[in-house]
Write an enzyme that holds these catalytic residues in place. Structure first.
Site, PDB file in Angstrom:
ATOM      1  CB  THR A 125      16.974  24.932  50.579  1.00 52.07           C
ATOM      2  OG1 THR A 125      17.731  23.337  50.995  1.00 52.07           O
ATOM      3  CG2 THR A 125      16.807  24.655  49.928  1.00 52.07           C
ATOM      4  CG  ASP A 126      21.199  21.879  53.222  1.00 56.63           C
ATOM      5  OD1 ASP A 126      20.434  21.489  52.697  1.00 56.63           O
ATOM      6  OD2 ASP A 126      21.328  21.308  54.135  1.00 56.63           O
ATOM      7  CD  GLU A 127      17.529  20.114  48.206  1.00 54.10           C
ATOM      8  OE1 GLU A 127      17.113  19.631  47.762  1.00 54.10           O
ATOM      9  OE2 GLU A 127      16.822  19.331  49.740  1.00 54.10           O
ATOM     10  CE1 TYR A 153      12.533  23.257  47.505  1.00 53.28           C
ATOM     11  CE2 TYR A 153      14.226  21.932  48.042  1.00 53.28           C
ATOM     12  CZ  TYR A 153      13.335  23.152  48.315  1.00 53.28           C
ATOM     13  OH  TYR A 153      13.898  23.701  48.957  1.00 53.28           O
ATOM     14  CE  LYS A 157      13.501  28.121  48.671  1.00 55.56           C
ATOM     15  NZ  LYS A 157      12.782  28.263  49.704  1.00 55.56           N
TER      16      LYS A 157
END
Ligand code: NAD
Ligand code: DAU
Length: 340
Positions: A125-127, A153, A157
């Site tokens: 994810t870009d997060e 979260y 990741k």
């Protein structure tokens, strides 16, 4: 080609399975999913009669079950979508995020190694890049942006991504990673912004906007993400990370107002509530690498994508009504009860 898709009963995984079936009618597709609150067999109804599709209920952390499936199916490729995916839940209860997202990834990597270095793709994810300031529209996340996470979260990741790259460098496992921006589309669980606002509008319920609604997300129609992941597993360079996004940044409040307009509901339903802890300000992907190397470009613009998405929720009332009964009610009370 035989592909194991983990987390295939969730939002993006189910869309990915339908995408693969349409694009590669001869491929054998195997879905491994634990069926957590977010996993739903109804998402895979369209594959139930497909003789070249198999569903197995299992936890990616369960080494024995994963090994057994690999032994039986001898896959060529593993694509890992399985994860705890909701930031608000990670703030309430981080442990399960570390367990599934990090240790589950490790089990899959070990198993890929054990069965002769099976090709592995990690859906990230870009997060993992953290956030960008609201007043610097010139800044974007590239694959070289340092990892700088905000929530349990995103930290889980990022940890998984580092593990994937370590298995490549240390053991020579053939891996790729993709980091996509916010997806929207059919089968999106109504705990996330767009489906939650659609489903609440359809029930004339208040629309809880965190803070002032100024935070920016970079929205991509789910089918475009699926096409990008499909390209990467076929043509991506081993050991590489690919960002996926379509330059479609929007403020949360603008999305919510748009959904109100489309569904003919008054903006008075919008209720500003307590902000998310550690709330990331802005995400914005630079997708130049995947465009340059693999020729990928998004095909669905936001105007069409949101129209199709809203129509899907109108046509599938039964799906979301079932989803929001049971456990969801308790979740809603826990996350939103104290916010109003
Ligand atoms: P989702 O929550 O809708 O689906 C997750 C799926 O994983 C569910 O079917 C669930 O049952 C399954 N699962 C959870 N724990 C499992 C376990 N221990 N073993 C096996 N299966 C398990 O999530 P999503 O939005 O479809 O996201 C899928 C992946 O894409 C995630 O890895 C997420 O980090 C990533 N991602 C999501 C977005 C987005 O906007 N939704 C954007 C970029 C990346
Ligand atoms: O960027 C990719 C990520 O996008 C994925 O990795 C995550 O799995 C996915 O959940 C998503 O994370 P976000 O936190 O960006 O998505 P969410 O839909 O939860 O929230 C989008 C924005 O809307 C965020 O700024 C918080 C806000 N929001 C969300 C909810 C659920 C609200 O204002 N009100 C809400 O009720």
């Amino acid at each position: 080609m035989k592909v194991i898709v983990t987390g295939g009963a969730g939002f993006i995984g189910s869309n990915f399975l339908y995408h693969l079936r349409k694009k590669h009618p001869a491929w054998r597709l195997i879905c491994l999913d634990k069926l957590t609150y977010a996993g739903n067999l109804a998402n895979l109804k369209g594959l139930a009669q497909d003789e070249n599709f198999r569903f197995v209920q299992a936890d990616i952390c369960d080494r024995e079950a994963v090994c057994r499936l690999f032994q039986e199916e001898q896959p060529d490729v593993v694509v890992n979508f399985a994860a705890e995916s909701h930031v608000d839940r990670s703030i309430e209860d981080p442990a399960v995020f570390l367990h599934t997202n990090v240790l589950g990834t490790q089990v899959l990597l070990d198993t890929c190694l054990h069965f002769g270095k099976i090709r592995y793709h990690q859906i990230s994810t870009d997060e993992v890049y953290g956030d960008l300031p609201l007043d610097r529209p010139d800044l974007f996340f590239t694959e070289a942006t340092p990892l700088h996470t905000s929530s349990p979260y995103s930290a889980s990741k990022a940890a998984a991504d580092l593990l994937v790259l370590a298995y490549h460098r240390t053991y020579g496992l053939p891996v790729t990673i993709s980091r996509c921006s916010n997806n929207y589309g059919p089968y999106h669980f109504p705990e996330k912004l767009i489906p939650l606002m659609i489903v609440n509008c359809l029930q004339n319920k208040p629309l809880p906007v965190y803070g002032k609604g100024e935070n920016v997300r970079d929205w991509l129609y789910v089918e475009d993400h699926c096409e990008a992941a499909d390209l990467i597993i076929q043509k991506g360079r081993i050991g590489e990370v690919y960002n996926i996004g379509g330059h479609n940044e929007m403020k949360n409040i603008d999305i919510v107002k748009l959904i109100c307009r489309k569904l003919g509901r008054p903006e008075s339903l919008i209720t500003f509530v307590a902000d998310r802890k550690g709330h990331d300000l802005r995400y914005a992907i630079d997708p130049a690498k995947i465009h340059r190397e693999l020729g990928w470009l998004p095909k669905t613009n936001f105007a069409d994508g949101i129209e199709k998405t809203i129509q899907w929720y109108l046509d599938n009332k039964n799906w979301w009504e079932t989803v929001i009964s049971g456990e969801y009610r308790k979740y809603y009370e826990k996350i939103y009860g104290e916010r109003w």
